[in-house]
Design a protein around this motif. Sequence first.
Motif, PDB file in Angstrom:
ATOM      1  N   THR A  88      31.601  49.988  32.277  1.00 56.72           N
ATOM      2  CA  THR A  88      31.835  49.193  31.282  1.00 56.72           C
ATOM      3  C   THR A  88      32.716  47.980  31.918  1.00 56.72           C
ATOM      4  N   ILE A  89      32.238  46.584  32.163  1.00 54.97           N
ATOM      5  CA  ILE A  89      33.313  45.929  33.008  1.00 54.97           C
ATOM      6  C   ILE A  89      33.519  45.236  31.526  1.00 54.97           C
ATOM      7  N   ILE A  90      35.358  45.281  31.805  1.00 59.55           N
ATOM      8  CA  ILE A  90      36.153  44.314  30.744  1.00 59.55           C
ATOM      9  C   ILE A  90      36.586  43.204  31.628  1.00 59.55           C
ATOM     10  N   ALA A  91      36.207  41.859  31.220  1.00 60.93           N
ATOM     11  CA  ALA A  91      37.241  40.674  31.859  1.00 60.93           C
ATOM     12  C   ALA A  91      38.037  39.437  30.560  1.00 60.93           C
ATOM     13  N   VAL A  92      39.097  39.509  31.531  1.00 61.38           N
ATOM     14  CA  VAL A  92      39.983  38.711  30.722  1.00 61.38           C
ATOM     15  C   VAL A  92      40.641  37.491  31.452  1.00 61.38           C
ATOM     16  N   THR A  93      40.281  36.709  30.775  1.00 62.40           N
ATOM     17  CA  THR A  93      40.561  35.202  30.790  1.00 62.40           C
ATOM     18  C   THR A  93      41.376  34.808  30.229  1.00 62.40           C
ATOM     19  N   GLY A  94      42.451  33.679  30.420  1.00 61.22           N
ATOM     20  CA  GLY A  94      43.445  33.064  30.165  1.00 61.22           C
ATOM     21  C   GLY A  94      44.220  32.452  30.808  1.00 61.22           C
ATOM     22  N   THR A  95      44.749  31.413  30.547  1.00 61.82           N
ATOM     23  CA  THR A  95      46.176  30.473  31.553  1.00 61.82           C
ATOM     24  C   THR A  95      47.015  31.557  31.257  1.00 61.82           C
ATOM     25  N   ASN A  96      47.707  32.382  30.641  1.00 67.13           N
ATOM     26  CA  ASN A  96      48.976  33.752  30.510  1.00 67.13           C
ATOM     27  C   ASN A  96      48.364  35.090  30.214  1.00 67.13           C
ATOM     28  N   GLY A  97      49.277  35.393  30.994  1.00 65.53           N
ATOM     29  CA  GLY A  97      48.676  37.398  29.944  1.00 65.53           C
ATOM     30  C   GLY A  97      48.235  38.118  31.210  1.00 65.53           C
ATOM     31  N   LYS A  98      46.627  37.696  32.160  1.00 71.82           N
ATOM     32  CA  LYS A  98      46.305  38.272  32.467  1.00 71.82           C
ATOM     33  C   LYS A  98      46.261  39.855  32.674  1.00 71.82           C
ATOM     34  N   THR A  99      47.070  39.128  33.977  1.00 71.71           N
ATOM     35  CA  THR A  99      47.653  40.754  34.450  1.00 71.71           C
ATOM     36  C   THR A  99      48.361  41.758  33.570  1.00 71.71           C
ATOM     37  N   THR A 100      48.954  41.730  32.237  1.00 69.42           N
ATOM     38  CA  THR A 100      49.684  42.290  31.502  1.00 69.42           C
ATOM     39  C   THR A 100      48.531  42.770  30.413  1.00 69.42           C
ATOM     40  N   VAL A 101      48.301  41.984  29.899  1.00 68.48           N
ATOM     41  CA  VAL A 101      46.767  42.689  28.890  1.00 68.48           C
ATOM     42  C   VAL A 101      45.711  43.886  29.626  1.00 68.48           C
ATOM     43  N   THR A 102      44.985  43.178  30.720  1.00 70.75           N
ATOM     44  CA  THR A 102      44.846  44.411  32.516  1.00 70.75           C
ATOM     45  C   THR A 102      45.138  46.113  32.257  1.00 70.75           C
ATOM     46  N   HIS A 103      46.291  45.540  32.681  1.00 64.96           N
ATOM     47  CA  HIS A 103      46.988  46.595  32.613  1.00 64.96           C
ATOM     48  C   HIS A 103      47.601  47.867  31.172  1.00 64.96           C
ATOM     49  N   PHE A 104      47.504  46.789  30.643  1.00 60.79           N
ATOM     50  CA  PHE A 104      47.905  47.751  29.244  1.00 60.79           C
ATOM     51  C   PHE A 104      46.396  48.131  27.987  1.00 60.79           C
ATOM     52  N   ILE A 105      45.433  47.806  28.846  1.00 57.81           N
ATOM     53  CA  ILE A 105      44.242  47.957  28.635  1.00 57.81           C
ATOM     54  C   ILE A 105      43.837  49.598  29.498  1.00 57.81           C
ATOM     55  N   GLY A 106      43.836  49.014  31.072  1.00 60.35           N
ATOM     56  CA  GLY A 106      43.624  50.240  31.773  1.00 60.35           C
ATOM     57  C   GLY A 106      44.320  52.140  31.427  1.00 60.35           C
ATOM     58  N   GLN A 107      46.242  51.650  31.376  1.00 62.42           N
ATOM     59  CA  GLN A 107      47.475  52.172  30.930  1.00 62.42           C
ATOM     60  C   GLN A 107      46.584  53.580  29.574  1.00 62.42           C
ATOM     61  N   LEU A 108      45.625  52.297  28.319  1.00 64.32           N
ATOM     62  CA  LEU A 108      45.498  53.198  27.261  1.00 64.32           C
ATOM     63  C   LEU A 108      44.366  53.573  27.193  1.00 64.32           C
ATOM     64  N   LEU A 109      43.323  53.660  28.206  1.00 59.52           N
ATOM     65  CA  LEU A 109      42.353  54.724  28.822  1.00 59.52           C
ATOM     66  C   LEU A 109      43.014  55.958  29.470  1.00 59.52           C
ATOM     67  N   ALA A 110      43.807  55.391  30.436  1.00 59.58           N
ATOM     68  CA  ALA A 110      44.028  56.727  31.313  1.00 59.58           C
ATOM     69  C   ALA A 110      44.977  57.866  30.180  1.00 59.58           C
ATOM     70  N   MET A 111      45.134  56.952  29.496  1.00 59.75           N
ATOM     71  CA  MET A 111      45.862  57.782  28.212  1.00 59.75           C
ATOM     72  C   MET A 111      45.119  58.343  27.244  1.00 59.75           C
ATOM     73  N   LEU A 112      43.885  58.158  27.355  1.00 59.81           N
ATOM     74  CA  LEU A 112      42.835  58.817  26.758  1.00 59.81           C
ATOM     75  C   LEU A 112      42.193  59.929  27.553  1.00 59.81           C
ATOM     76  N   GLY A 113      42.701  60.057  28.743  1.00 62.24           N
ATOM     77  CA  GLY A 113      41.608  60.448  30.035  1.00 62.24           C
ATOM     78  C   GLY A 113      40.745  60.310  30.914  1.00 62.24           C
ATOM     79  N   GLU A 114      40.760  58.343  29.988  1.00 61.71           N
ATOM     80  CA  GLU A 114      39.189  57.336  30.343  1.00 61.71           C
ATOM     81  C   GLU A 114      39.615  57.269  31.881  1.00 61.71           C
TER      82      GLU A 114
END
Length: 451
Positions: A88-114
Motif C-alpha cells: 500500500t503506497i501513500i505519497a505525500v506532497t506539499g511545499t512544507n510538512g512532507k517529512t513530518t507527515v510521512t514520519h507521523f504515518i509511519g509511527q502510527l502504523l508501527a504503533m498498530l503493529g503494521e
Amino acid sequence: MPIHGITERSRNVKDGFIFVARKGARDDGILHVQEAIERGAVAIVVDRNTGLDNNATKEMTLITVPDGRKFISHASAKLAGHPSESMTIIAVTGTNGKTTVTHFIGQLLAMLGEPAAVIGTTGLFMNGRKVNLDIPEMTTLPAEFLHPLLRDCVDAGMKYMVMEASSLGLSTSRLDHCKIDVGVFLNIGVDHYEEHGSKEAYIAAKKRLTTMARDLIVNAADRECVELVKCSERPIHFFNELMVAGKMIPYDLYPIFLPGKHNRLNALAAVTVMHLLGYNYLKILQLCSRLKLPEGRLQRLDGGDVTVFIDYAHTPDALQTVLASLTEESTGELITVFGCGGDRDRGKRPQMGKVAATYSSKVYITSDNPRNEEPSTIIEEILMGINCESGKINVELDRRAAIEKAICYAKNGDVVLIAGKGHEKTQQIGQELLTFSDYEVAEVALRTKKK
C-alpha cells in the motif's frame, strides 16, 4: 539477452545493464556512452537524434524511445517485478510538512503493529529504524533507485510504503510506474518556482498526483490545494484543524501536545490517512500523544535558561509558521538564525528576510548552502526585504559563527531558532560538501555558554 539493471548514470553501469543516454540539465548522457560500454552495458537507449559514433556502437543494441525518463520509470518497475503492486503506497506532497507527515504515518502504523517503511528527505526507515543504503539524497528517488528499493522493502516484509512526492519528482516521471493508493496534499507555497520555470508549472507538477493516486486527502484550509483537486475524478477526503475526513475532532483528543499549529495539522493529516486505511479515527487520535517529530523539525535543545530549536524551514511560509508558533510559546526574546540556499528560487529571499524581521527580536543572517552563488550576494537579496532598525539585523557569513553569536547573545527565557538546514549534516559551498550540523554546533555553543 538477460538484463540485470538500468541506469542513466554511466558510473553505475555494470555487466548486463541498459544505459539510457538522456540529456539532463547539466550533462548529456551521449557524452558517456563509451564509458557505459566499457563498464558492461549491453544496450544503449536514446530519445532523440544522437549523432553517436557508429564505430563505438556498431556491435551494441541501440534502442530509440519517445521519452527517456518514462522509459527508465517503466523498465525499472518491470525489472524489479512491479513491487509497488505488493504494497500500500501513500505519497505525500506539499511545499512544507512532507517529512513530518510521512514520519507521523509511519509511527502510527508501527504503533498498530503494521510493518511500514518511510522514504524521503531524511532517508529510508523500516519500522522506525533508519536503514543506510547507497542511494541519492533526494526527497523523491529517481525510478532506477526507487523500484529496487521497493522490492527490498517487499522482501523485508513491509506492507506499507509512505513516501514524499516532491514537485520535481512528479514532474520528471520518477513515480510514473509506481502504483499509488493514497495521495496527500498538504499545502502549496513559494518554492521551486525557478526550477520549474513558473508558479504555474510548479502547481501543474503537484497536480500530476491527482491522476496517479486512487484516493486523495486534501487540506481544506489551503485554497491552492482545494483548487488543485476540484476537477479530479478521484475520491477526495478533506481535513483541517477541526476535522478528519469530514469527522469532527473531540476536544479532549486534539493533539495539543505538539509544538506549533502546523504540526498539529500535520498530525491530523496523518490521522486522516489512517482513517482512510480502515482504522477508527478516534482510536488513532488517542495514539497521537506518542508521536515524535522527525530529526530537524522543531528539534529542541535545552540549554538551561535558553532554548534552541533546529528546523528545516527554508521557505517563507514555513519560516512564518515556525516563528509564529515559537512566538506563542516564548517568554523572552525570539532570536533567528537563517540564510537561503544558492542556485534556488531567488524570489523567496527578500520574503524570508521580511518574515524573520517581523517575528524576531534579533536576526542573524548567514549562509545556508550557497552552492555556486556568492554568499554575500544571497544575503544582499535577503536584506532587500527588510525595513527595520539596523540594530536588529546582524550579518555573519560564517554559519558556525552566526549560531555561536546568537546563542551567546541569548538571555534567560530567550528562544533561538536556527532555520533552513534541519537534519542536514553537510553544507555545500561551491563544489565542496563540508561536514556541518546545526544541531551539533548549537550543542557545543550551549555547553560553552554554561561555563
